[in-house]
Scaffold this active site. Structure first.
Site, PDB file in Angstrom:
ATOM      1  N   ARG A  87     -56.802   2.405 -39.917  1.00  0.00           N
ATOM      2  CA  ARG A  87     -56.310   1.384 -38.977  1.00  0.00           C
ATOM      3  C   ARG A  87     -54.815   1.149 -39.025  1.00  0.00           C
ATOM      4  O   ARG A  87     -54.189   1.247 -40.074  1.00  0.00           O
ATOM      5  CB  ARG A  87     -56.959   0.018 -39.276  1.00  0.00           C
ATOM      6  CG  ARG A  87     -58.338  -0.150 -38.679  1.00  0.00           C
ATOM      7  CD  ARG A  87     -59.370   0.175 -39.667  1.00  0.00           C
ATOM      8  NE  ARG A  87     -60.724   0.093 -39.114  1.00  0.00           N
ATOM      9  CZ  ARG A  87     -61.750   0.698 -39.683  1.00  0.00           C
ATOM     10  NH1 ARG A  87     -61.605   1.439 -40.749  1.00  0.00           N
ATOM     11  NH2 ARG A  87     -62.946   0.592 -39.167  1.00  0.00           N
ATOM     12  N   HIS A 112     -58.047   5.611 -36.237  1.00  0.00           N
ATOM     13  CA  HIS A 112     -58.052   7.074 -36.224  1.00  0.00           C
ATOM     14  C   HIS A 112     -57.198   7.659 -35.088  1.00  0.00           C
ATOM     15  O   HIS A 112     -57.614   8.585 -34.388  1.00  0.00           O
ATOM     16  CB  HIS A 112     -59.476   7.603 -36.161  1.00  0.00           C
ATOM     17  CG  HIS A 112     -60.265   7.375 -37.440  1.00  0.00           C
ATOM     18  ND1 HIS A 112     -59.672   7.183 -38.670  1.00  0.00           N
ATOM     19  CD2 HIS A 112     -61.618   7.322 -37.675  1.00  0.00           C
ATOM     20  CE1 HIS A 112     -60.612   7.031 -39.599  1.00  0.00           C
ATOM     21  NE2 HIS A 112     -61.788   7.094 -39.026  1.00  0.00           N
ATOM     22  N   HIS A 183     -62.537  14.270 -41.545  1.00  0.00           N
ATOM     23  CA  HIS A 183     -63.572  13.240 -41.624  1.00  0.00           C
ATOM     24  C   HIS A 183     -64.971  13.825 -41.840  1.00  0.00           C
ATOM     25  O   HIS A 183     -65.956  13.346 -41.265  1.00  0.00           O
ATOM     26  CB  HIS A 183     -63.546  12.390 -40.351  1.00  0.00           C
ATOM     27  CG  HIS A 183     -64.014  10.998 -40.561  1.00  0.00           C
ATOM     28  ND1 HIS A 183     -65.251  10.700 -41.101  1.00  0.00           N
ATOM     29  CD2 HIS A 183     -63.413   9.802 -40.323  1.00  0.00           C
ATOM     30  CE1 HIS A 183     -65.389   9.388 -41.167  1.00  0.00           C
ATOM     31  NE2 HIS A 183     -64.287   8.814 -40.704  1.00  0.00           N
ATOM     32  N   ASP A 255     -66.366   0.985 -47.566  1.00  0.00           N
ATOM     33  CA  ASP A 255     -65.513   1.517 -46.501  1.00  0.00           C
ATOM     34  C   ASP A 255     -64.090   1.104 -46.881  1.00  0.00           C
ATOM     35  O   ASP A 255     -63.445   0.332 -46.177  1.00  0.00           O
ATOM     36  CB  ASP A 255     -65.948   0.941 -45.144  1.00  0.00           C
ATOM     37  CG  ASP A 255     -65.259   1.637 -43.976  1.00  0.00           C
ATOM     38  OD1 ASP A 255     -64.465   2.565 -44.224  1.00  0.00           O
ATOM     39  OD2 ASP A 255     -65.520   1.248 -42.817  1.00  0.00           O
ATOM     40  N   GLU A 320     -62.190  10.539 -47.484  1.00  0.00           N
ATOM     41  CA  GLU A 320     -61.039  10.873 -46.629  1.00  0.00           C
ATOM     42  C   GLU A 320     -59.753  10.647 -47.404  1.00  0.00           C
ATOM     43  O   GLU A 320     -59.427   9.517 -47.749  1.00  0.00           O
ATOM     44  CB  GLU A 320     -61.045   9.977 -45.381  1.00  0.00           C
ATOM     45  CG  GLU A 320     -62.332  10.029 -44.584  1.00  0.00           C
ATOM     46  CD  GLU A 320     -62.615   8.705 -43.885  1.00  0.00           C
ATOM     47  OE1 GLU A 320     -61.805   8.251 -43.067  1.00  0.00           O
ATOM     48  OE2 GLU A 320     -63.661   8.104 -44.166  1.00  0.00           O
TER      49      GLU A 320
HETATM   50  C1  BGC Z   1     -63.660   4.180 -41.211  1.00  0.00           C
HETATM   51  C2  BGC Z   1     -64.951   3.501 -40.819  1.00  0.00           C
HETATM   52  C3  BGC Z   1     -65.441   4.100 -39.537  1.00  0.00           C
HETATM   53  C4  BGC Z   1     -65.598   5.599 -39.735  1.00  0.00           C
HETATM   54  C5  BGC Z   1     -66.000   6.318 -38.473  1.00  0.00           C
HETATM   55  C6  BGC Z   1     -63.942   5.623 -41.425  1.00  0.00           C
HETATM   56  O1  BGC Z   1     -62.776   6.291 -41.774  1.00  0.00           O
HETATM   57  O2  BGC Z   1     -63.043   3.593 -42.332  1.00  0.00           O
HETATM   58  O3  BGC Z   1     -64.759   2.101 -40.673  1.00  0.00           O
HETATM   59  O4  BGC Z   1     -66.656   3.521 -39.141  1.00  0.00           O
HETATM   60  O5  BGC Z   1     -64.404   6.154 -40.184  1.00  0.00           O
HETATM   61  O6  BGC Z   1     -65.109   6.072 -37.474  1.00  0.00           O
END
Ligand code: BGC
Length: 357
Positions: A87, A112, A183, A255, A320
């Site tokens: 974010r 993202h 991802h 997360d 990640e």
């Molecule tokens: C985020 C999650 C998200 C996921 C899929 C992760 O990198 O931190 O909050 O739901 O990606 O978009």
């Protein structure tokens, strides 16, 4: 003769066109150990990771079979994420006093890379050998509100020791936040197995993590992992302390970004290790990045799988490697700067190694 996953995907993913009306292009890396990695030019994506385990072959990353499913999945499965992974609060940041606004695409934040992230681009692919493929793309000045023409290269390299190394390179003509990652979601029992990620064992070399609010935006301070459910310094089952604290409850599970121990950020040390419930597959992660996001697939349910069904929450976990979320807005953090300076080279790498026991 039965087709392997790589051959099946070659057919099924190209039957229907990608967003630009043309079929995707798929590529396979392989080694003498029988490991096979399938990659796609759309999103410079890692589509499958087949590993021989005794008499079976396990595909240890989640994925889909066809382009319509790829287009509707919102989980970013296996794609290259950019310009800025995770974010940026409210899509706002400033560089040298100049304010920028990037597209907001999740709960009022840039997530993202914004509405059209690098995962949606068709990259130019060049397969250099059975063990190396190079993807390049150009993101224009102003793309999603980010400053600077950005030229990006992502190389996938497979070794004879079952290491898949992803190398990220970028250059810009204006200072800009850059945070590239992959991802992939891992389930070391095999993506379609019944056992989810909560039964996996995990170790992460981190003494602190970054608490966030309900939308995943960092609160601004770091917490020690010690005496909390975030302590993975000793190998533990992911499910052991799952959802047992308010920090995890906010995000429906893990997360969060873990700050990797500085001496481990050399690309050679193991920063995270994950072991399958049957102990047959171990994955080692190495990186030059300062942090790793552990995401336990808290919102995976409804995501199409390869069997015509859907994945469930926690079917797999993502690790990640990245700069810290929202770090362009936190110059006070004692962390590597996430702003790529004009004319400087962005160069990072992450290696996922699979050891079959
Ligand atoms: C985020 C999650 C998200 C996921 C899929 C992760 O990198 O931190 O909050 O739901 O990606 O978009």
């Amino acid at each position: 003769m039965t087709l392997n996953r790589a051959e099946l995907l070659q057919e099924s993913m190209t039957l229907e066109p990608a967003l630009d009306g043309l079929p995707a292009k798929l590529f396979v890396l392989k080694n003498a150990q029988g490991m096979r990695v399938t990659l796609m030019d759309i999103g410079a994506a890692w589509l499958s990771c087949e590993i021989p385990v005794g008499s079976e072959v396990r595909d240890v990353i989640l994925g889909v079979n066809n382009m319509p499913d790829h287009r509707i999945q919102e989980a970013y499965m296996g794609v290259t994420v950019g310009r800025f992974a995770n974010r940026i609060a409210a899509g706002k940041f400033n560089i040298g006093g100049q304010k920028f606004q990037t597209t907001v695409n999740q709960a009022g934040n840039t997530h993202h890379g914004g509405s059209i992230g690098f995962d949606q681009y068709r990259w130019t692919a060049e397969q250099k050998s059975d063990q190396l493929i190079s993807f390049t793309m150009h993101s224009k000045d102003g793309d999603q509100g980010f400053p600077g023409n950005l030229q990006v290269t992502v190389n996938y390299r497979l070794s004879e020791s079952n290491e898949l190394t992803i190398e990220y390179q970028a250059e810009t003509d204006k200072d800009c936040p850059v945070n590239l990652t992959n991802h992939a979601y891992f389930n070391l029992m095999g993506a379609e197995s019944e056992l989810d990620c909560l039964q996996h064992q995990l170790k992460i070399e981190a003494e602190q993590y970054l608490p966030v609010n309900e939308t995943g935006v960092p609160l601004g301070h770091f917490n020690d992992v010690k005496h909390s459910s975030f302590d993975f310094n000793e190998m533990k089952t992911v499910g052991r302390d799952f959802l047992n604290c308010s920090e995890q409850k906010k995000t429906s599970g893990y997360d969060h970004s873990f700050l990797l121990k500085k001496e481990h950020q050399d690309g050679e040390s193991i920063v995270a290790q994950c072991i399958s419930p049957d102990q047959k597959v171990t994955m080692n992660v190495k990186t030059t990045k300062p942090a790793i996001q552990l995401y336990t697939g808290n919102f995976l349910s409804g995501t199409p799988n390869r069997l015509g069904g859907q994945y469930k929450n926690h079917s797999a976990l993502a690790l990640e490697t990245q700069f810290l979320p929202d770090s362009p807005n936190h110059p006070e953090w004692d962390q590597p700067c996430p702003i790529l300076q004009a004319g400087e080279a962005y160069a990072h790498r992450t290696c996922y190694q699979f050891i079959v026991n």
